[in-house]
Design a protein around this motif. Structure first.
Motif, PDB file in Angstrom:
ATOM      1  N   LEU A 337     -42.175 -52.144 -30.924  1.00  0.00           N
ATOM      2  CA  LEU A 337     -43.006 -53.562 -30.881  1.00  0.00           C
ATOM      3  C   LEU A 337     -42.489 -53.272 -32.553  1.00  0.00           C
ATOM      4  O   LEU A 337     -43.286 -54.008 -33.401  1.00  0.00           O
ATOM      5  CB  LEU A 337     -44.568 -52.326 -31.749  1.00  0.00           C
ATOM      6  CG  LEU A 337     -45.186 -51.802 -29.744  1.00  0.00           C
ATOM      7  CD1 LEU A 337     -46.877 -51.750 -30.291  1.00  0.00           C
ATOM      8  CD2 LEU A 337     -45.082 -53.424 -29.104  1.00  0.00           C
ATOM      9  N   LEU A 352     -51.909 -56.274 -26.077  1.00  0.00           N
ATOM     10  CA  LEU A 352     -51.507 -54.939 -25.436  1.00  0.00           C
ATOM     11  C   LEU A 352     -52.566 -54.371 -25.042  1.00  0.00           C
ATOM     12  O   LEU A 352     -53.738 -53.546 -24.451  1.00  0.00           O
ATOM     13  CB  LEU A 352     -51.210 -53.988 -26.646  1.00  0.00           C
ATOM     14  CG  LEU A 352     -49.504 -54.596 -26.819  1.00  0.00           C
ATOM     15  CD1 LEU A 352     -48.822 -53.676 -27.517  1.00  0.00           C
ATOM     16  CD2 LEU A 352     -48.728 -52.971 -25.078  1.00  0.00           C
ATOM     17  N   GLN A 353     -54.628 -55.363 -26.235  1.00  0.00           N
ATOM     18  CA  GLN A 353     -55.697 -54.602 -26.451  1.00  0.00           C
ATOM     19  C   GLN A 353     -56.145 -55.361 -24.825  1.00  0.00           C
ATOM     20  O   GLN A 353     -57.115 -54.159 -24.723  1.00  0.00           O
ATOM     21  CB  GLN A 353     -56.013 -55.490 -27.335  1.00  0.00           C
ATOM     22  CG  GLN A 353     -55.448 -54.876 -28.907  1.00  0.00           C
ATOM     23  CD  GLN A 353     -56.532 -53.660 -29.459  1.00  0.00           C
ATOM     24  OE1 GLN A 353     -57.104 -53.231 -28.051  1.00  0.00           O
ATOM     25  NE2 GLN A 353     -56.935 -53.460 -30.090  1.00  0.00           N
ATOM     26  N   VAL A 356     -54.535 -52.890 -22.134  1.00  0.00           N
ATOM     27  CA  VAL A 356     -55.471 -51.103 -21.582  1.00  0.00           C
ATOM     28  C   VAL A 356     -56.886 -51.185 -21.848  1.00  0.00           C
ATOM     29  O   VAL A 356     -57.631 -50.077 -21.425  1.00  0.00           O
ATOM     30  CB  VAL A 356     -54.854 -50.631 -23.897  1.00  0.00           C
ATOM     31  CG1 VAL A 356     -56.100 -50.988 -24.478  1.00  0.00           C
ATOM     32  CG2 VAL A 356     -54.413 -49.345 -23.303  1.00  0.00           C
ATOM     33  N   THR A 408     -43.916 -57.835 -26.004  1.00  0.00           N
ATOM     34  CA  THR A 408     -43.606 -56.329 -25.615  1.00  0.00           C
ATOM     35  C   THR A 408     -43.003 -55.673 -25.390  1.00  0.00           C
ATOM     36  O   THR A 408     -42.924 -54.119 -25.447  1.00  0.00           O
ATOM     37  CB  THR A 408     -45.442 -55.707 -24.705  1.00  0.00           C
ATOM     38  OG1 THR A 408     -44.444 -56.200 -23.101  1.00  0.00           O
ATOM     39  CG2 THR A 408     -46.191 -56.472 -24.807  1.00  0.00           C
ATOM     40  N   LEU A 412     -44.929 -53.723 -21.287  1.00  0.00           N
ATOM     41  CA  LEU A 412     -44.999 -54.399 -19.663  1.00  0.00           C
ATOM     42  C   LEU A 412     -44.981 -55.100 -18.503  1.00  0.00           C
ATOM     43  O   LEU A 412     -43.448 -55.613 -19.237  1.00  0.00           O
ATOM     44  CB  LEU A 412     -46.656 -55.693 -20.511  1.00  0.00           C
ATOM     45  CG  LEU A 412     -47.866 -54.876 -21.593  1.00  0.00           C
ATOM     46  CD1 LEU A 412     -48.922 -55.700 -21.518  1.00  0.00           C
ATOM     47  CD2 LEU A 412     -48.617 -53.650 -20.936  1.00  0.00           C
ATOM     48  N   PHE A 421     -48.841 -51.948 -16.902  1.00  0.00           N
ATOM     49  CA  PHE A 421     -47.867 -51.149 -17.861  1.00  0.00           C
ATOM     50  C   PHE A 421     -46.452 -50.364 -17.383  1.00  0.00           C
ATOM     51  O   PHE A 421     -46.875 -50.147 -16.202  1.00  0.00           O
ATOM     52  CB  PHE A 421     -48.421 -49.483 -18.741  1.00  0.00           C
ATOM     53  CG  PHE A 421     -49.617 -49.861 -19.921  1.00  0.00           C
ATOM     54  CD1 PHE A 421     -49.346 -50.245 -20.933  1.00  0.00           C
ATOM     55  CD2 PHE A 421     -51.105 -50.015 -19.052  1.00  0.00           C
ATOM     56  CE1 PHE A 421     -50.355 -50.861 -21.646  1.00  0.00           C
ATOM     57  CE2 PHE A 421     -52.347 -50.385 -19.911  1.00  0.00           C
ATOM     58  CZ  PHE A 421     -51.391 -50.823 -21.228  1.00  0.00           C
ATOM     59  N   LYS A 427     -49.180 -46.869 -21.710  1.00  0.00           N
ATOM     60  CA  LYS A 427     -50.545 -46.538 -21.669  1.00  0.00           C
ATOM     61  C   LYS A 427     -51.690 -45.681 -22.425  1.00  0.00           C
ATOM     62  O   LYS A 427     -52.314 -45.612 -23.934  1.00  0.00           O
ATOM     63  CB  LYS A 427     -51.215 -46.244 -20.178  1.00  0.00           C
ATOM     64  CG  LYS A 427     -53.062 -46.598 -20.900  1.00  0.00           C
ATOM     65  CD  LYS A 427     -53.474 -47.060 -18.804  1.00  0.00           C
ATOM     66  CE  LYS A 427     -55.595 -47.220 -19.569  1.00  0.00           C
ATOM     67  NZ  LYS A 427     -55.592 -47.450 -17.572  1.00  0.00           N
ATOM     68  N   VAL A 430     -50.537 -46.381 -25.873  1.00  0.00           N
ATOM     69  CA  VAL A 430     -51.916 -47.722 -26.889  1.00  0.00           C
ATOM     70  C   VAL A 430     -52.934 -46.885 -27.040  1.00  0.00           C
ATOM     71  O   VAL A 430     -53.167 -47.546 -27.925  1.00  0.00           O
ATOM     72  CB  VAL A 430     -51.076 -49.114 -25.960  1.00  0.00           C
ATOM     73  CG1 VAL A 430     -52.487 -49.628 -26.088  1.00  0.00           C
ATOM     74  CG2 VAL A 430     -49.410 -48.952 -25.350  1.00  0.00           C
ATOM     75  N   THR A 435     -51.848 -46.239 -32.698  1.00  0.00           N
ATOM     76  CA  THR A 435     -51.381 -46.730 -32.061  1.00  0.00           C
ATOM     77  C   THR A 435     -52.925 -47.913 -31.822  1.00  0.00           C
ATOM     78  O   THR A 435     -52.386 -48.898 -32.160  1.00  0.00           O
ATOM     79  CB  THR A 435     -51.159 -46.622 -31.286  1.00  0.00           C
ATOM     80  OG1 THR A 435     -50.030 -45.978 -30.701  1.00  0.00           O
ATOM     81  CG2 THR A 435     -50.572 -48.633 -30.516  1.00  0.00           C
ATOM     82  N   LEU A 439     -52.325 -51.760 -33.723  1.00  0.00           N
ATOM     83  CA  LEU A 439     -53.327 -52.554 -33.416  1.00  0.00           C
ATOM     84  C   LEU A 439     -54.292 -53.693 -34.521  1.00  0.00           C
ATOM     85  O   LEU A 439     -53.428 -55.161 -33.922  1.00  0.00           O
ATOM     86  CB  LEU A 439     -53.571 -52.170 -31.366  1.00  0.00           C
ATOM     87  CG  LEU A 439     -51.886 -52.030 -30.824  1.00  0.00           C
ATOM     88  CD1 LEU A 439     -52.422 -51.807 -29.118  1.00  0.00           C
ATOM     89  CD2 LEU A 439     -50.525 -52.998 -31.058  1.00  0.00           C
TER      90      LEU A 439
END
Length: 467
Positions: A337, A352-353, A356, A408, A412, A421, A427, A430, A435, A439
């Motif tokens: 990342l 990513l948010q 997840v 990513t 992903l 993922f 996952k 994250v 993490t 983020l």
């Protein structure tokens, strides 16, 4: 006259069989669900000529003559799901199990692959039961009347809607219990493959008890996999039970994978001096040793080195690059990342948010909407209101997939137009506190992931609606 009567009876019997087959198909189809095959299809195929040791191991003996359970355990990322897919689908497995069952006709095989990052049913008790029953009854429809007599009676009475209605948990559990005694009525033995017990989203101890109780039946045995958590160790790790740790057996498999992947790159084979040949062999040895049985780590590192080769780097450069890579899986994810273009960090964090926090994998088009939100610094409703021509939608989707992959670093991926993922460990990573804070530090102070997902849905509906 007698010949006509015989012919009539034969035709009547055939008609009855056809009707029964249609009734059984109606009931079996009611067990299916949209995401049932998705997890299995998304699990990578085993690399060529790997996992062959399985058929010279205790597992092979268990297929042929064992009983109860066989537990496949291993470190996170060690390839348990790929291995389970490999053995569940391999013809040699079926041959060995047929020896146990008496013949291929008296053998039923069913499988379920839990997926914690998938849809609710993919990680649930209901999903497990429906998958096992669907697989088993689809291959052996004559068992339907034994495991679901009420639905069978409804179907025979012409109450098709009742026969095809959704199954309750109570009804599914009753059908599962009935399987334990099926062998008393028909010649049938069953082997279940259940992957990812640790990805089940409810009480693991209760799940283990049910599976152990099922495996007591002389007609059922279960091959299952999970991480080596205490709850599974207690249920399946006793000295009297069969098990193996996969990460202790895959060193040669990882070596073959790494060798084949690097050998397939033209720049790897372009340098052929004796010194470079030794450097290449040493690098492969180091990758295998540092992977320590974690196939996912070897996969990500090898992919990174291939990208470096594509960028024109030489073998000596690869050794330097390798020295910079963390040996810990979570640290490797973080390293990946941090190598995303800094200008893309807000989008990276938002993507990513969204992944997840979503209740299930989101459609790839929603991520296009999320990116538009970042670009416009406003709600996605400012985006285009019409669906646009089909070719434009396809192009936009391809661009979105490329963008997700770039931002990513491949953590992903897109499966059946849904963004998932790459692996359960991603996952988990994250979701860690560190993490999450990392983020959030990349996002605007007022950013709210749930609001962004809701706004993306609105934009998605506007851009996909049909007139």
């Amino acid at each position: 006259m007698e010949a006509d009567v015989k012919l009539f009876r034969v035709r009547l019997a055939n008609l009855t069989k056809s009707e029964d087959a249609l009734l059984a198909d109606t009931i079996v189809s009611s067990l299916n669900y949209t995401s049932r095959p998705v997890r299995l299809d998304s699990i990578p195929q085993a690399h060529q000529d790997t996992f062959q040791w399985a058929f010279d191991s205790r597992l092979s003996d268990w297929f042929l003559s064992g009983s109860g359970t066989f537990w496949i355990s291993g470190k996170p990322g060690s390839g348990k799901s790929t291995f389970m897919k490999f053995i569940a689908k391999h013809p040699r497995t079926r041959e060995l199990l047929a020896g146990w069952a008496g013949s291929s006709d008296t053998l039923a095989v069913a499988a379920h692959f839990f997926w914690i990052a998938g849809t609710p049913i993919q990680k649930s008790w209901q999903g497990l039961l429906q998958s096992l029953l669907f697989d088993l009854l689809r291959g052996h429809p004559y068992v339907v009347s034994l495991v679901s007599p009420n639905r069978w009676a409804a179907a025979k009475a012409g109450r098709w809607q009742t026969a095809a209605e959704p199954w309750s948990i109570f009804e599914l559990a009753a059908a599962l219990r009935a399987l334990a005694t099926v062998g008393e009525h028909v010649s049938l033995r069953m082997c279940f493959f259940i992957d990812g017990l640790d990805e089940y989203d409810s009480n693991h101890a209760e799940l283990c008890k049910v599976l152990c109780d099922m495996a007591i039946s002389p007609y059922i045995k279960i091959c299952l996999s999970s991480r080596r958590w205490p709850v599974f160790e207690k249920s399946f790790g006793d000295d009297s039970q069969e098990s193996l740790d996969i990460h202790e057996l895959t060193r040669n498999d990882i070596r073959k994978f790494v060798n084949d992947q690097l050998q397939a790159h033209s720049r790897w084979t372009a340098e052929v001096s004796e010194e470079v040949t030794l450097e290449k062999a040493e690098l492969v040895d180091r990758i295998v040793a540092q992977a320590d049985g974690v196939f996912l780590w070897a996969f990500l590192v090898t992919r990174s080195l291939r990208e470096n080769l594509s960028n024109g780097e030489r073998i000596r450069d690869l050794n330097r690059r390798f020295n910079q890579l963390p040996s810990d899986l979570d640290q490797l994810f973080q390293h990946m990342l941090e190598n995303v273009n800094p200008a893309d960090h807000p989008k990276m964090a938002g993507i990513l948010q969204a992944a997840v926090h979503a209740l299930e994998p989101l459609h790839v088009d929603l991520y296009w909407q999320l990116e538009k939100e970042f670009e416009a610094h406003g709600p996605t409703s400012h985006g285009p209101a019409g669906p646009g021509p089909p070719e434009g939608i396809v192009m936009r989707r391809d661009q979105t997939i490329c963008s997700i992959n770039e931002k990513t670093k491949g953590l992903l991926r897109v499966v059946y137009d849904r963004v998932e993922f790459l692996h359960r460990t991603v996952k988990d990573f994250v979701l860690t506190k560190d993490t999450g804070e990392y983020l959030r530090s990349k996002l605007p102070a007022d950013y709210n992931g749930f609001i962004s997902i809701a706004a993306a849905y609105l934009g998605f509906l506007k851009t996909t609606r049909q007139d």
